[in-house]
Enzyme design. Structure first.
Site, PDB file in Angstrom:
ATOM      1  N   CYS A  21      46.980  33.080  30.191  1.00 23.52           N
ATOM      2  CA  CYS A  21      46.626  31.898  30.973  1.00 23.52           C
ATOM      3  C   CYS A  21      45.267  32.034  31.635  1.00 23.52           C
ATOM      4  O   CYS A  21      44.584  31.060  31.866  1.00 23.52           O
ATOM      5  CB  CYS A  21      47.674  31.655  32.047  1.00 23.52           C
ATOM      6  SG  CYS A  21      49.310  31.574  31.370  1.00 23.52           S
ATOM      7  N   THR A  38      67.912  15.483  28.284  1.00 21.01           N
ATOM      8  CA  THR A  38      68.726  15.935  27.146  1.00 21.01           C
ATOM      9  C   THR A  38      68.347  17.360  26.758  1.00 21.01           C
ATOM     10  O   THR A  38      67.160  17.680  26.643  1.00 21.01           O
ATOM     11  CB  THR A  38      68.532  14.979  25.948  1.00 21.01           C
ATOM     12  OG1 THR A  38      68.862  13.672  26.399  1.00 21.01           O
ATOM     13  CG2 THR A  38      69.410  15.361  24.774  1.00 21.01           C
ATOM     14  N   GLY A  65      62.400  31.830  27.003  1.00 20.20           N
ATOM     15  CA  GLY A  65      62.781  32.193  25.638  1.00 20.20           C
ATOM     16  C   GLY A  65      61.700  32.931  24.869  1.00 20.20           C
ATOM     17  O   GLY A  65      61.973  33.933  24.203  1.00 20.20           O
ATOM     18  N   GLN A  90      59.174  38.464  32.343  1.00 20.25           N
ATOM     19  CA  GLN A  90      58.760  39.631  31.542  1.00 20.25           C
ATOM     20  C   GLN A  90      59.794  40.750  31.570  1.00 20.25           C
ATOM     21  O   GLN A  90      59.663  41.715  30.822  1.00 20.25           O
ATOM     22  CB  GLN A  90      57.417  40.173  32.046  1.00 20.25           C
ATOM     23  CG  GLN A  90      56.245  39.251  31.820  1.00 20.25           C
ATOM     24  CD  GLN A  90      55.880  39.062  30.348  1.00 20.25           C
ATOM     25  OE1 GLN A  90      56.326  39.802  29.466  1.00 20.25           O
ATOM     26  NE2 GLN A  90      55.081  38.044  30.075  1.00 20.25           N
ATOM     27  N   ASN A 123      53.316  40.594  34.268  1.00 29.54           N
ATOM     28  CA  ASN A 123      52.916  40.310  32.887  1.00 29.54           C
ATOM     29  C   ASN A 123      51.633  41.013  32.469  1.00 29.54           C
ATOM     30  O   ASN A 123      51.425  41.292  31.301  1.00 29.54           O
ATOM     31  CB  ASN A 123      52.760  38.806  32.684  1.00 29.54           C
ATOM     32  CG  ASN A 123      51.984  38.140  33.784  1.00 29.54           C
ATOM     33  OD1 ASN A 123      52.345  38.234  34.959  1.00 29.54           O
ATOM     34  ND2 ASN A 123      50.903  37.467  33.432  1.00 29.54           N
ATOM     35  N   GLY A 181      59.820  28.986  31.452  1.00 27.70           N
ATOM     36  CA  GLY A 181      59.863  29.844  32.631  1.00 27.70           C
ATOM     37  C   GLY A 181      59.211  29.183  33.835  1.00 27.70           C
ATOM     38  O   GLY A 181      59.686  29.288  34.963  1.00 27.70           O
ATOM     39  N   THR A 182      58.116  28.492  33.592  1.00 26.59           N
ATOM     40  CA  THR A 182      57.388  27.837  34.685  1.00 26.59           C
ATOM     41  C   THR A 182      58.289  26.829  35.401  1.00 26.59           C
ATOM     42  O   THR A 182      58.322  26.769  36.637  1.00 26.59           O
ATOM     43  CB  THR A 182      56.131  27.127  34.124  1.00 26.59           C
ATOM     44  OG1 THR A 182      55.326  28.104  33.467  1.00 26.59           O
ATOM     45  CG2 THR A 182      55.335  26.446  35.216  1.00 26.59           C
TER      46      THR A 182
HETATM   47  C1  PLP Z   1      55.691  36.620  34.494  1.00 28.55           C
HETATM   48  C2  PLP Z   1      55.653  35.257  33.880  1.00 28.55           C
HETATM   49  N1  PLP Z   1      56.176  34.215  34.548  1.00 28.55           N
HETATM   50  C3  PLP Z   1      56.197  32.968  34.053  1.00 28.55           C
HETATM   51  C4  PLP Z   1      55.641  32.702  32.818  1.00 28.55           C
HETATM   52  C5  PLP Z   1      55.673  31.297  32.301  1.00 28.55           C
HETATM   53  O1  PLP Z   1      56.651  31.162  31.304  1.00 28.55           O
HETATM   54  P1  PLP Z   1      56.570  29.892  30.325  1.00 28.55           P
HETATM   55  O2  PLP Z   1      55.435  30.158  29.396  1.00 28.55           O
HETATM   56  O3  PLP Z   1      57.885  29.866  29.623  1.00 28.55           O
HETATM   57  O4  PLP Z   1      56.365  28.717  31.188  1.00 28.55           O
HETATM   58  C6  PLP Z   1      55.056  33.745  32.076  1.00 28.55           C
HETATM   59  C7  PLP Z   1      54.378  33.480  30.794  1.00 28.55           C
HETATM   60  O5  PLP Z   1      53.410  34.133  30.450  1.00 28.55           O
HETATM   61  C8  PLP Z   1      55.074  35.052  32.629  1.00 28.55           C
HETATM   62  O6  PLP Z   1      54.545  36.085  31.971  1.00 28.55           O
END
Ligand code: PLP
Length: 388
Positions: free
Chosen positions: A328, A239, A202, A181, A153, A74-75
């Site tokens: 985090c 890849t 995922g 989320q 989150n 996601g990041t």
């Molecule tokens: C709202 C939100 N954005 C982004 C992320 C980051 O996702 P990833 O852990 O797949 O990088 C998270 C993960 O906690 C999240 O809750």
């Protein structure tokens, strides 16, 4: 200790991989290990499973296959969207985001501000709600991108991203939403919106960690973040993580098929947990917007005591795995920036606990949490220097 002993209510941190997802992945880790870019049929099979997953994700969020770009998380999807907009929106430099974003957006925006990009962080009220009038006042013809999360989150608030995307477009800005989320928990149909970018991950919807996707609306200008080979139609080099993408596709299918019924059950369990804890713990505080909140999330503050101490004792008492703030931030001693932005007072800030449920939680587990938690709160308050 076996995993059966655990009461896992930390699904906003990460989720259990669904058995169906695991089954969909294993062939691509064992037998069918081809590279999707290889010209031979062994590679084409891998390419095909990626195409299927792209379709499943599109079906879940109301998008077409060619609008989905796979990423490593996601990041990466969040970073890609924002960096792309700054690259393509020539002549526009401003970023508008909120004070309650996940660090994937929040920290990036702070770094960009240090590098000279002007950033506006929209404020929230005591319940973590945004003010659309503030957004209207701040977004203007200098704005390159507006980035607002679909759901928070930590407190579970759902934000008015459809309206915000309209405001962004009316000012010629692009709109990105971090929907990590929200995807799989609330219905999403991007075709009915003006959203340009959407990030998903995922491991928040019962697929593995280390895979995500970025939706890029057709015709939205795009600039790649990872440069290299021509994968993902030249939009993301590297890849592909074939097995995890296969898992993400299966997770999307499951979410689409069962979202409404599962989230009704999950919400009933969350509401039971909230009622039980509010009734049994003196001076409780439920954080967030009661009317626009994810069905699985409950964030509470237990004043005068430390969230970390509550967590440790909950684990010892009944193997309850919850969270204090987001995964985090809980590694640091800083109280959550989300709760601080909401203006919570010092006594409450440090005693916050987040319970986040999934379809794998049971009523017996909720009963066990309701039974185990109040004596812990009582005992810690008895020991508290604040004398409550
Ligand atoms: C709202 C939100 N954005 C982004 C992320 C980051 O996702 P990833 O852990 O797949 O990088 C998270 C993960 O906690 C999240 O809750």
């Amino acid at each position: 200790m076996s995993e059966q002993d655990i009461i896992y209510v930390d699904s906003n941190a990460t989720t259990l991989i669904a058995p169906e997802v695991y089954a969909a992945m294993t062939p691509y880790l064992t037998t069918w290990y081809g590279n999707p870019s290889s010209p031979h049929p062994f590679g084409s099979d891998a390419a095909e499973v990626i195409a299927d997953a792209r379709k499943s994700i599109g079906d879940l969020i109301g998008a077409d296959e060619d609008e989905i770009v796979f990423t490593s998380c996601g990041t990466e999807a969040d970073n890609t969207a924002i960096m792309s907009a700054l690259e393509t929106q020539k002549g526009r430099r401003r970023i508008v985001t909120t004070a309650v974003e996940h660090h994937a957006v929040f920290s990036l925006c702070h770094v960009l501000r240090k590098r000279g990009w002007p950033v506006d962080f929209l404020s929230v009220d005591k319940q973590g709600r945004l003010d659309l009038d503030e957004a209207r006042a701040v977004i203007n013809d200098e704005t390159a991108i507006v980035s607002v999360m679909w759901a928070n989150n930590e407190i579970g608030n759902i934000y008015p991203v459809v309206e915000l995307a309209e405001i962004a477009h009316a000012n010629g800005a692009l709109f990105h939403t971090d929907a990590v989320q929200a995807v799989g928990k609330v219905p999403i149909n991007l075709r009915e919106t003006k959203i340009d970018f959407l990030a998903l991950s995922g491991h928040k919807l019962h697929a593995p960690k280390g895979v995500g996707a970025l939706y890029v609306r057709r015709h939205t200008p795009f600039s790649s973040y990872l440069i290299g080979g021509g994968q993902e139609h030249g939009r993301r080099a590297g890849t592909e993580n074939v097995a995890s993408i296969a898992g993400l596709g299966k997770a999307a299918e499951l979410a689409k098929a069962h979202m409404i019924e599962e989230n009704t059950t999950v919400k009933a369990l969350r509401d039971k947990l909230e009622r039980g804890l509010v009734a049994a713990c003196p001076d409780p505080l439920v954080n967030g917007d009661p009317e626009h909140r994810l069905p699985n999330t409950l964030n509470m503050c237990f004043k005068y005591i430390e969230g970390e101490a509550i967590l440790l004792r909950m684990y010892d008492a009944a193997r309850i795995c919850a969270s204090s703030g987001s995964a985090c931030t809980s590694g640091s001693l800083e109280p959550s920036h989300v709760l601080r932005a909401m203006g919570l007072d010092y006594q409450a800030l440090h005693g916050s606990i987040r319970f986040s449920l999934s379809r794998y939680n049971t009523e017996a587990e909720i009963d066990a949490i309701i039974a185990a938690t109040p004596p812990i709160i009582k005992e810690l308050r008895r020991l508290s220097p604040y004398g409550h």
